[in-house]
Scaffold this motif. Structure first.
Motif, PDB file in Angstrom:
ATOM      1  N   THR A  57       0.819  -1.204   0.000  1.00 24.54           N
ATOM      2  CA  THR A  57       0.000   0.000   0.000  1.00 24.54           C
ATOM      3  C   THR A  57       0.858   1.263   0.000  1.00 24.54           C
ATOM      4  O   THR A  57       0.508   2.258  -0.638  1.00 24.54           O
ATOM      5  CB  THR A  57      -0.929   0.015   1.227  1.00 24.54           C
ATOM      6  OG1 THR A  57      -1.733  -1.162   1.211  1.00 24.54           O
ATOM      7  CG2 THR A  57      -1.835   1.240   1.214  1.00 24.54           C
ATOM      8  N   TYR A  85      -0.832   0.969  -5.315  1.00 25.36           N
ATOM      9  CA  TYR A  85      -1.232   2.011  -4.372  1.00 25.36           C
ATOM     10  C   TYR A  85      -0.027   2.733  -3.766  1.00 25.36           C
ATOM     11  O   TYR A  85      -0.158   3.833  -3.225  1.00 25.36           O
ATOM     12  CB  TYR A  85      -2.097   1.402  -3.263  1.00 25.36           C
ATOM     13  CG  TYR A  85      -3.311   0.679  -3.780  1.00 25.36           C
ATOM     14  CD1 TYR A  85      -4.280   1.346  -4.517  1.00 25.36           C
ATOM     15  CD2 TYR A  85      -3.484  -0.686  -3.543  1.00 25.36           C
ATOM     16  CE1 TYR A  85      -5.393   0.692  -5.007  1.00 25.36           C
ATOM     17  CE2 TYR A  85      -4.601  -1.357  -4.032  1.00 25.36           C
ATOM     18  CZ  TYR A  85      -5.552  -0.669  -4.756  1.00 25.36           C
ATOM     19  OH  TYR A  85      -6.649  -1.322  -5.249  1.00 25.36           O
ATOM     20  N   TRP A  86       1.133   2.117  -3.820  1.00 22.70           N
ATOM     21  CA  TRP A  86       2.362   2.690  -3.288  1.00 22.70           C
ATOM     22  C   TRP A  86       2.893   3.825  -4.166  1.00 22.70           C
ATOM     23  O   TRP A  86       3.763   4.591  -3.744  1.00 22.70           O
ATOM     24  CB  TRP A  86       3.436   1.601  -3.173  1.00 22.70           C
ATOM     25  CG  TRP A  86       3.597   0.829  -4.452  1.00 22.70           C
ATOM     26  CD1 TRP A  86       2.974  -0.340  -4.781  1.00 22.70           C
ATOM     27  CD2 TRP A  86       4.386   1.188  -5.591  1.00 22.70           C
ATOM     28  NE1 TRP A  86       3.331  -0.740  -6.061  1.00 22.70           N
ATOM     29  CE2 TRP A  86       4.195   0.186  -6.564  1.00 22.70           C
ATOM     30  CE3 TRP A  86       5.232   2.249  -5.885  1.00 22.70           C
ATOM     31  CZ2 TRP A  86       4.819   0.221  -7.821  1.00 22.70           C
ATOM     32  CZ3 TRP A  86       5.858   2.291  -7.117  1.00 22.70           C
ATOM     33  CH2 TRP A  86       5.650   1.272  -8.073  1.00 22.70           C
TER      34      TRP A  86
END
Length: 233
Positions: A57, A85-86
Motif C-alpha cells: 500500500t 497504491y504505493w
C-alpha cells in the motif's frame, strides 16, 4: 541487448497476499517468475513492467518487492497499474530508488526512454467508456490518462527514432470499448505497437491481440505469459 516485457508481477514479499486464490497458475508464481527471468534475461537486457508490480500500500512497505526486482538480471522500467497504491510523485519515487541503491530500476511517468534505438513510452490507461462499470468518476481519470499517454508519446518523438513502443497497464481497447482515446492517440502519432496487461483468468479470453486499427496489440500479463518475460527485440 534485448527488450523484454511482462506486466502484473503482483509481488507480495512484504505482505500476506496469496495469489493462488486466482487460479492454480498462480501457485508459486514468484518462484516461476524468478526462474524464467534468470533463464531468459541477461544483465545487458531491459524489461518493461507495465503496472501492478507490488501489492504494498505504501512505498516503504514495498522494499522487499523492489529488492526482488533489483536483484533480477537487467535494467527495469516500471509504469503504474491500478493496484500500485504505493505509487507517489516522480520525485519521491526517484528519491526512494536513490536512498535504497536500486540502480537497475527506472519509472515511466509522462516521460519516455530510448532503448536499443527504440522509443519506449506509455501510461497506466483506464477502463473505456463502453464498459458496464464505467461511471461518471471514471470519465475524469480516463481523459487524464489519454493526456498522459500523449505527453509520453511526445517525449518519445523528441528522440527522433524510427520505431516506437507503447506500454499500458489497461488494454487500450476491448470488445465493449472498440474505440478509445488511447487508440486515437496511437493512430494520430502512427504508433504501430502496444503492449498491455491487467487481464487475468477468464478475462484473458476477451483480450484483443494482433493488428487493430493498424496497431499490433499484445497482452503481456504475467499469468498469460506463464510468468516468462516476453521478448520484443
Amino acid at each position: 541487448m534485448s527488450i523484454f516485457t511482462i506486466a502484473d508481477l503482483h509481488l507480495a514479499l512484504g505482505i500476506d497476499k496469496p495469489m493462488d486464490v486466482f487460479g492454480g497458475r498462480w501457485s508459486n508464481y514468484m518462484e516461476k517468475l524468478k526462474d524464467n527471468w534468470i533463464s531468459n534475461v541477461s544483465e545487458k537486457d531491459t524489461v518493461i513492467i507495465p503496472g501492478d508490480v507490488s501489492w504494498a500500500t505504501y512505498i516503504d512497505s514495498a522494499y522487499e518487492d523492489f529488492r526482488f526486482i533489483e536483484d533480477l538480471p537487467g535494467k527495469k522500467v516500471i509504469s503504474k497499474g491500478n493496484h500500485d497504491y504505493w505509487w507517489t510523485t516522480s520525485s519521491k519515487l526517484n528519491k526512494y530508488l536513490t536512498e535504497n541503491n536500486f540502480s537497475t530500476i527506472s519509472f515511466m511517468h509522462n516521460n519516455a526512454f530510448e532503448l536499443e534505438g527504440v522509443g519506449v513510452c506509455g501510461t497506466r490507461g483506464w477502463k473505456g467508456p463502453g464498459e458496464d462499470d464505467f461511471k461518471k468518476d471514471d470519465e475524469k481519470i480516463y481523459k487524464r490518462e489519454i493526456e498522459r499517454l500523449e505527453l509520453s508519446v511526445k517525449a518519445a518523438l523528441k528522440l527522433e527514432l524510427s520505431r516506437m513502443l507503447v506500454f499500458m497497464h489497461y488494454p487500450p481497447v476491448t470488445v465493449k470499448s472498440p474505440m478509445t482515446g488511447f487508440i486515437d492517440i496511437m493512430r494520430k502519432y502512427e504508433i504501430k505497437e502496444c503492449y498491455y496487461g491487467h487481464l487475468h483468468g477468464e478475462g484473458i479470453k476477451g483480450a484483443i491481440e494482433g493488428e487493430y486499427e493498424g496497431i499490433n496489440l499484445k497482452l503481456v500479463s504475467s499469468d498469460y505469459l506463464n510468468f516468462k518475460p516476453f521478448k520484443i527485440i
